[in-house]
Design a protein around this motif. Structure first.
Motif, PDB file in Angstrom:
ATOM      1  N   LYS A  38       0.823  -1.214   0.000  1.00 17.93           N
ATOM      2  CA  LYS A  38       0.000   0.000   0.000  1.00 17.93           C
ATOM      3  C   LYS A  38       0.856   1.262   0.000  1.00 17.93           C
ATOM      4  CE  LYS A  38      -2.205  -1.092   3.804  1.00 17.93           C
ATOM      5  NZ  LYS A  38      -1.628  -2.408   4.095  1.00 17.93           N
ATOM      6  N   MET A  39       1.882   1.273   0.838  1.00 22.18           N
ATOM      7  CA  MET A  39       2.717   2.472   0.935  1.00 22.18           C
ATOM      8  C   MET A  39       3.469   2.733  -0.374  1.00 22.18           C
ATOM      9  SD  MET A  39       3.281   4.913   2.908  1.00 22.18           S
ATOM     10  CE  MET A  39       4.438   6.220   3.262  1.00 22.18           C
ATOM     11  N   ASP A  40       3.929   1.656  -1.022  1.00 21.68           N
ATOM     12  CA  ASP A  40       4.622   1.809  -2.311  1.00 21.68           C
ATOM     13  C   ASP A  40       3.726   2.526  -3.320  1.00 21.68           C
ATOM     14  OD1 ASP A  40       6.008  -0.010  -0.797  1.00 21.68           O
ATOM     15  OD2 ASP A  40       6.408  -1.407  -2.429  1.00 21.68           O
ATOM     16  N   VAL A  41       2.475   2.059  -3.397  1.00 19.07           N
ATOM     17  CA  VAL A  41       1.543   2.623  -4.376  1.00 19.07           C
ATOM     18  C   VAL A  41       1.159   4.045  -3.999  1.00 19.07           C
ATOM     19  CG1 VAL A  41      -0.772   2.369  -5.378  1.00 19.07           C
ATOM     20  CG2 VAL A  41       0.684   0.361  -5.072  1.00 19.07           C
ATOM     21  N   TYR A  42       0.964   4.290  -2.699  1.00 18.97           N
ATOM     22  CA  TYR A  42       0.648   5.646  -2.243  1.00 18.97           C
ATOM     23  C   TYR A  42       1.752   6.627  -2.657  1.00 18.97           C
ATOM     24  CZ  TYR A  42      -0.649   9.531   0.801  1.00 18.97           C
ATOM     25  OH  TYR A  42      -0.995  10.773   1.277  1.00 18.97           O
ATOM     26  N   LEU A  43       3.002   6.245  -2.389  1.00 20.00           N
ATOM     27  CA  LEU A  43       4.116   7.129  -2.749  1.00 20.00           C
ATOM     28  C   LEU A  43       4.212   7.317  -4.257  1.00 20.00           C
ATOM     29  CD1 LEU A  43       6.836   5.806  -0.263  1.00 20.00           C
ATOM     30  CD2 LEU A  43       5.667   8.018  -0.157  1.00 20.00           C
ATOM     31  N   GLN A  44       4.021   6.240  -4.996  1.00 19.60           N
ATOM     32  CA  GLN A  44       4.095   6.328  -6.455  1.00 19.60           C
ATOM     33  C   GLN A  44       3.058   7.311  -7.003  1.00 19.60           C
ATOM     34  OE1 GLN A  44       3.217   2.639  -8.505  1.00 19.60           O
ATOM     35  NE2 GLN A  44       4.459   3.213 -10.264  1.00 19.60           N
ATOM     36  N   ARG A  45       1.855   7.289  -6.418  1.00 17.66           N
ATOM     37  CA  ARG A  45       0.769   8.140  -6.918  1.00 17.66           C
ATOM     38  C   ARG A  45       0.856   9.576  -6.407  1.00 17.66           C
ATOM     39  NH1 ARG A  45      -4.692   4.385  -6.244  1.00 17.66           N
ATOM     40  NH2 ARG A  45      -4.025   2.654  -7.582  1.00 17.66           N
ATOM     41  N   TYR A  46       1.192   9.726  -5.130  1.00 17.08           N
ATOM     42  CA  TYR A  46       1.040  11.042  -4.494  1.00 17.08           C
ATOM     43  C   TYR A  46       2.348  11.702  -4.070  1.00 17.08           C
ATOM     44  CZ  TYR A  46      -3.669   9.134  -4.269  1.00 17.08           C
ATOM     45  OH  TYR A  46      -4.869   8.569  -4.604  1.00 17.08           O
ATOM     46  N   ARG A  47       3.441  10.937  -4.008  1.00 16.35           N
ATOM     47  CA  ARG A  47       4.749  11.492  -3.641  1.00 16.35           C
ATOM     48  C   ARG A  47       5.799  10.969  -4.620  1.00 16.35           C
ATOM     49  NH1 ARG A  47       1.505  13.672  -0.915  1.00 16.35           N
ATOM     50  NH2 ARG A  47       1.507  14.098   1.339  1.00 16.35           N
ATOM     51  N   PRO A  48       5.665  11.316  -5.924  1.00 16.69           N
ATOM     52  CA  PRO A  48       6.542  10.722  -6.943  1.00 16.69           C
ATOM     53  C   PRO A  48       8.032  11.009  -6.735  1.00 16.69           C
ATOM     54  CG  PRO A  48       5.219  12.524  -7.864  1.00 16.69           C
ATOM     55  CD  PRO A  48       4.657  12.214  -6.516  1.00 16.69           C
ATOM     56  N   GLU A  49       8.361  12.166  -6.157  1.00 16.42           N
ATOM     57  CA  GLU A  49       9.771  12.477  -5.925  1.00 16.42           C
ATOM     58  C   GLU A  49      10.368  11.518  -4.885  1.00 16.42           C
ATOM     59  OE1 GLU A  49      12.625  15.970  -4.001  1.00 16.42           O
ATOM     60  OE2 GLU A  49      10.465  16.258  -4.076  1.00 16.42           O
ATOM     61  N   HIS A  50       9.631  11.309  -3.803  1.00 19.30           N
ATOM     62  CA  HIS A  50      10.059  10.374  -2.758  1.00 19.30           C
ATOM     63  C   HIS A  50      10.166   8.966  -3.328  1.00 19.30           C
ATOM     64  CE1 HIS A  50       9.308   8.967   1.702  1.00 19.30           C
ATOM     65  NE2 HIS A  50      10.412   8.456   1.180  1.00 19.30           N
ATOM     66  N   TYR A  51       9.160   8.559  -4.097  1.00 19.03           N
ATOM     67  CA  TYR A  51       9.141   7.230  -4.709  1.00 19.03           C
ATOM     68  C   TYR A  51      10.351   7.024  -5.620  1.00 19.03           C
ATOM     69  CZ  TYR A  51       7.354   3.186  -7.297  1.00 19.03           C
ATOM     70  OH  TYR A  51       7.193   1.946  -7.879  1.00 19.03           O
ATOM     71  N   ALA A  52      10.667   8.035  -6.420  1.00 16.45           N
ATOM     72  CA  ALA A  52      11.803   7.927  -7.352  1.00 16.45           C
ATOM     73  C   ALA A  52      13.120   7.756  -6.597  1.00 16.45           C
ATOM     74  CB  ALA A  52      11.857   9.163  -8.243  1.00 16.45           C
TER      75      ALA A  52
END
Length: 203
Positions: free
Chosen positions: A181-195
Motif C-alpha cells: 500500500k505504501m509503495d503505491v501511495y508514494l508512487q501516486r502522491y509522492r513521486p519524488e520520494h518514490y523515485a
C-alpha cells in the motif's frame, strides 16, 4: 523481537472463495488509519526504516538480515522486517539513524496518511499457523498479504516455505513482486520520494 516475513499478492474478487476452500477461518474485520513519518530528506525510508502510527500505536519496521541469498522466486517475492513496538526503543533507534546522518538532526518531518479496511484470515497447518490479510486502502488499492512471524534468529527458510505453500494452495503464480500500500501511495502522491527510493533500490 519478531521478524515479519510477508508475501503480497494481487487481491481479486475470487480470493475470499479460495481462502474458504482451503480451510481459512476469518478472524475479524477492522478499519485503521496509518500515518507514516520521515524527515524532509527521507533519512529513514532511504535506509529502509518505516516509522508509522496506527490508531495511536507506534511501530518501526527495520530491515531484517535474512541469512540467505535471494536466489529464487520465494526469496525475492517476500519481505522481511524486524518490528519494534516499544516507544522508547523506537525513539532510540530513530535518534540513532538521524544522528548518524547529520550532526544537527532534524525537528520537522514529512508524513503520509491513509485508511485501510482489513479482513483477516488464519490457516492452521502442521507446520504452524499462517495469517492472510486482505487490505482495501481508501485511495483505491487492494492487496493481499500472506504473513508468518518468526522470532529473531529463528528459521527463516521454514517461514518462506510455509508462505510458498499457502501461495500455491491459493493458486498464486510466481509473478513479479507485488507493491504494498505504501509503495503505491508514494508512487501516486509522492513521486519524488518514490523515485529516490527506487534509485536507492529500497523499492
Amino acid at each position: 523481537m519478531t521478524v515479519e516475513v510477508e508475501r503480497k499478492f494481487v487481491c481479486d474478487a475470487e480470493v475470499m472463495g479460495k481462502l474458504q476452500d482451503i480451510g481459512a477461518k476469518c478472524i475479524g474485520q477492522r478499519q485503521f488509519r496509518d500515518q507514516y513519518f520521515d524527515s524532509p530528506d527521507f533519512i529513514l525510508t532511504l535506509k529502509d526504516f518505516w516509522l508509522r502510527c496506527r490508531e495511536g500505536l507506534w511501530e518501526l519496521k527495520c530491515p531484517a538480515v535474512s541469512g540467505t541469498t535471494p536466489d529464487n522466486d520465494t526469496e525475492t517475492l517476500c519481505t522481511r522486517y524486524r518490528e519494534i513496538t516499544s516507544f522508547p526503543l523506537i525513539q532510540s533507534e530513530v535518534g540513532r539513524i538521524i544522528k548518524e546522518h547529520t550532526a544537527e538532526g532534524s525537528e520537522s518531518n514529512s508524513s503520509q496518511k491513509f485508511k485501510t479496511e482489513r479482513c483477516s484470515y488464519m490457516l492452521e497447518r502442521e507446520t504452524g499457523a499462517v495469517r492472510v490479510d486482505l487490505d482495501q486502502a481508501d485511495f483505491g488499492y487492494c492487496v493481499g498479504e500472506i504473513e508468518v512471524l518468526v522470532p529473531e534468529g529463528g528459521d527463516m527458510n521454514a517461514a518462506l516455505q510455509r508462505i510458498t505453500s499457502i501461495a500455491e494452495e491459493l493458486g498464486l503464480s510466481c509473478e513479479k513482486k507485488v507493491k504494498g500500500k505504501m509503495d503505491v501511495y508514494l508512487q501516486r502522491y509522492r513521486p519524488e520520494h518514490y523515485a529516490k527510493l527506487l534509485s536507492a533500490h529500497i523499492l
